[in-house]
Design an enzyme around this catalytic site. Structure first.
Site, PDB file in Angstrom:
ATOM      1  N   HIS A  71      19.606  42.415  47.543  1.00 51.77           N
ATOM      2  CA  HIS A  71      19.404  40.441  48.166  1.00 51.77           C
ATOM      3  C   HIS A  71      17.842  40.639  46.771  1.00 51.77           C
ATOM      4  CE1 HIS A  71      21.293  39.640  52.034  1.00 51.77           C
ATOM      5  NE2 HIS A  71      22.187  39.513  50.741  1.00 51.77           N
ATOM      6  N   GLU A 122      51.014  37.569  32.346  1.00 53.46           N
ATOM      7  CA  GLU A 122      49.873  38.848  33.269  1.00 53.46           C
ATOM      8  C   GLU A 122      50.694  39.886  33.580  1.00 53.46           C
ATOM      9  OE1 GLU A 122      47.905  36.412  35.773  1.00 53.46           O
ATOM     10  OE2 GLU A 122      49.414  35.096  36.317  1.00 53.46           O
ATOM     11  N   ASP A 161      44.806  39.936  35.090  1.00 52.76           N
ATOM     12  CA  ASP A 161      45.880  40.325  36.145  1.00 52.76           C
ATOM     13  C   ASP A 161      46.328  41.794  35.219  1.00 52.76           C
ATOM     14  OD1 ASP A 161      46.729  40.191  38.619  1.00 52.76           O
ATOM     15  OD2 ASP A 161      46.110  38.052  37.941  1.00 52.76           O
ATOM     16  N   CYS A 207      43.079  33.100  28.617  1.00 50.67           N
ATOM     17  CA  CYS A 207      42.597  32.758  29.465  1.00 50.67           C
ATOM     18  C   CYS A 207      41.819  33.843  30.729  1.00 50.67           C
ATOM     19  CB  CYS A 207      42.863  31.054  30.542  1.00 50.67           C
ATOM     20  SG  CYS A 207      44.844  32.177  30.783  1.00 50.67           S
TER      21      CYS A 207
END
Ligand code: PEP
Ligand code: MG
Length: 595
Positions: free
Chosen positions: A259, A491, A515, A557
């Site tokens: 964290h 993709e 992808d 993209c």
């Protein structure tokens, strides 16, 4: 339930889940690896060590068991979908004259300042007379307040609150030693486990409870610039550091996912983890170059000048690119490149406008509506608001499946969800949902020229079917869609081998390198250990083949579109439209202007 987040079922999502369970008057248990634990006990759930791909059974008992169980399983899917992977910085080469300690980058940036070692100042307020239980309650209240902030990191405080709400702390501690040894027991359970980074959360809780009891400890920090070296830090200490003149933080024992590290990154503090210990000496000017991953304890004057210049350059570049964000993006040779944004909702679309996007290259509609199925009117309203913002809009129909779930669609459980019913395959199976989405897009477009893109298309038949459904919807509702273009994501590798056939059908393409890369290498994009370099020559060569074999407008993209190291290569190949996260837009535009 299956853990779909690549981070596993770790503290923050567990805390969110437990917090949701608390809202119901039902007995909820989690069953995994032949163990049954209460769904109200964060440490017990943590101890199950559920990793990505693992499953557990949720047992709900009570009057409204079915309803609660449905709600919780949907809620779980949502937290899994929200639990995005933590980005790790990429390091660049930088040559300094003096020897460097090489480390791992937590948060990028460069700092030059004297080095100080972590030191805590203790003070005791003897007037304090509250009980340990009251101090625990005060700490929980404080954490609840912090967790209500809109900041994404507020989940850290919710998680800490849940740790303190667990069974071991629900009692009247007679002595401080008793409380401290309970903390120690919890810490010991985490040692040498993959949850070791949670130890600092327990230490933070202890510190906070003691603080309320009048035993205050505070990190000693100078008013002047400094680089801090510490074994590890507590999340609350990072918050304290962020408000000072800090130039950098070096951790000798931290982890990239703790964290404290998340907070260092989000506060833009140059920070690194090293594997050695820095000797207790006085170092005047030290360099932390978290961009290259170097720490120089004894820099030459030349090194210092170099680091300071680099620091200044980073700052100037950031502010200069930002100031230029609305200027045209043209290369030296006169090629114009469109820089579009990947967005998910109206807020991110507004952010895209702010960062100078030339349009929206990918509206990921699967994140637009969240938990419940939106009504037709809600969908129309959401799309209309986004469409109004730009002239160039590409909206992608639902891309659910794989690692993305949608609580209101029941996707059959598959062994290989990335190779199963996802993207357009799901829309063709859930035709009503698909038709409603298309109808709302058509109604919202209001005659405007927009592009509708289908995800995960692998064969022309899928595209033809999807387009036919779209045309039927338009005809049934008498909507003129002559201004709407229909295209696909590239993709799935099969599309590359059939581009000439696709060219006869589609109006445009956008390459989804995320992808495409996973399918080219047969490596799941969320795989915890197998990794592929997103700029691999294989992907670059696929991009070249794609652009060389189509005559249709094409954009990229996937994440690769925003990687500055390959921008020139992409533009040289002929890509003249790139769609990236909004914050990358100003620097990407500047990079192109230098080509
Ligand atoms: C891609 O696959 O590259 C892409 C842009 O789509 P997503 O990341 O939403 O699958
Ligand atoms: Mg994709």
């Amino acid at each position: 339930m299956t853990i779909t987040s690549s981070n596993g079922f770790h503290l923050r999502p567990i805390a969110k889940f437990v917090n949701e369970v608390k809202k119901f008057d039902a007995k909820v248990t989690i069953i995994a690896s032949n163990q049954e634990v209460s769904a109200l006990q964060v440490p017990k759930i943590l101890s199950l060590a559920l990793d990505s791909g693992d499953s557990f059974e949720l047992k709900v008992e009570g009057d409204r068991a079915k309803e609660v169980s449905n709600h919780l399983s949907n809620f779980f899917k949502e937290i899994m979908a929200d639990d995005t992977k933590t980005e790790i910085a990429k390091q660049e080469d930088e040559k300094y004259q003096s020897d460097a300690i090489v480390g791992h980058t937590i948060g990028g940036g460069v700092g030059v300042a004297p080095l100080i070692r972590y030191r805590v100042k203790m003070s005791i307020d003897t007037k304090n007379s509250i009980t340990i239980k009251e101090a625990i309650d005060l700490t929980k209240e404080e954490l609840l307040e912090l967790s209500k902030s809109k900041d994404k990191n507020s989940e850290i405080f919710l998680a800490q609150r849940e740790l303190l709400s667990g069974e071991p702390f629900n009692r009247d501690f007679k002595t401080l030693d008793e409380f401290k040894s309970t903390i120690k027991e919890e810490i010991d359970k985490l040692k040498d486990t993959k949850f070791e980074s949670r130890i600092s959360d327990y230490r933070d809780l202890e510190k906070s409870v003691l603080n309320h009891l009048g035993i205050k400890s505070r990190l000693e920090l100078p008013d002047t610039p400094y680089i801090l070296v510490a074994n590890d830090l507590l999340p609350s200490e990072v918050e304290q550091i962020a408000k000072t003149a800090v130039e950098g933080v070096i951790l000798e024992n931290g982890t990239l996912m703790s964290h404290a590290s998340i907070l260092l990154r989000s506060n833009n503090i140059p920070s690194m983890i090293i594997d050695t210990k820095i000797k207790h000496e006085i170092y005047s000017d030290v360099i932390i170059d978290a961009n290259s991953g170097d720490i120089i304890l004894n820099p030459t004057n030349k090194d210092i000048r170099r680091a300071k210049e680099k620091k200044k350059r980073i700052k100037i570049e950031q502010s200069k690119s930002y100031a230029n964000r609305f200027m045209p993006t043209i290369t030296h040779s006169g090629k114009q490149v469109k820089i579009l944004a990947n967005v998910t909702d109206i807020e991110s679309a507004k952010e895209a406008k702010e960062y100078g996007a030339d349009g929206i290259g990918l509206l990921r509609t699967e994140f637009l509506f969240g938990k419940r199925k939106p009504t037709l009117d809600e969908q129309i309203e959401a799309y209309s608001k986004i469409f109004e913002l730009f002239e160039d809009i590409t909206v992608r129909t639902l891309d659910v499946g794989g690692d993305k779930s949608l609580p209101y669609i029941d996707i059959p459980k598959e062994k290989n969800p990335f190779l199963g019913i996802r993207g357009i395959r799901l829309s063709l199976r859930e035709e009503e949902l698909f038709r409603e989405q298309l109808l709302s897009i058509f109604k919202a477009h209001n005659g405007k020229k927009i592009k509708v893109m289908f995800p995960m298309v692998s064969q022309t038949e899928e595209f033809k079917k999807a387009k036919k459904i779209a045309q039927n919807v338009a005809m049934e509702y008498n909507i003129d869609i002559s201004n709407i273009l229909f295209g696909i994501m590239v993709e799935v590798p099969s599309v590359i081998l059939a581009l000439r056939v696709f060219d006869k059908e589609v109006d445009f393409y956008s390459v989804g390198t995320n992808d495409l890369t996973q399918y080219l290498f047969a490596i799941e994009r969320t795989h915890p250990t197998l990794k592929v370099d997103i700029t691999s020559p294989v992907v670059m060569s696929a991009l070249k083949i794609i652009i060389d074999n189509t005559t249709k407008p094409i954009s990229i993209c996937g994440e690769l579109a925003g990687v500055l190291e390959v921008t020139k290569e992409l533009v040289d190949m002929g890509y003249s439209s790139l769609s990236v996260s909004s914050k990358l837009i100003p620097s990407l535009k500047d990079k192109i202007r230098l080509i």
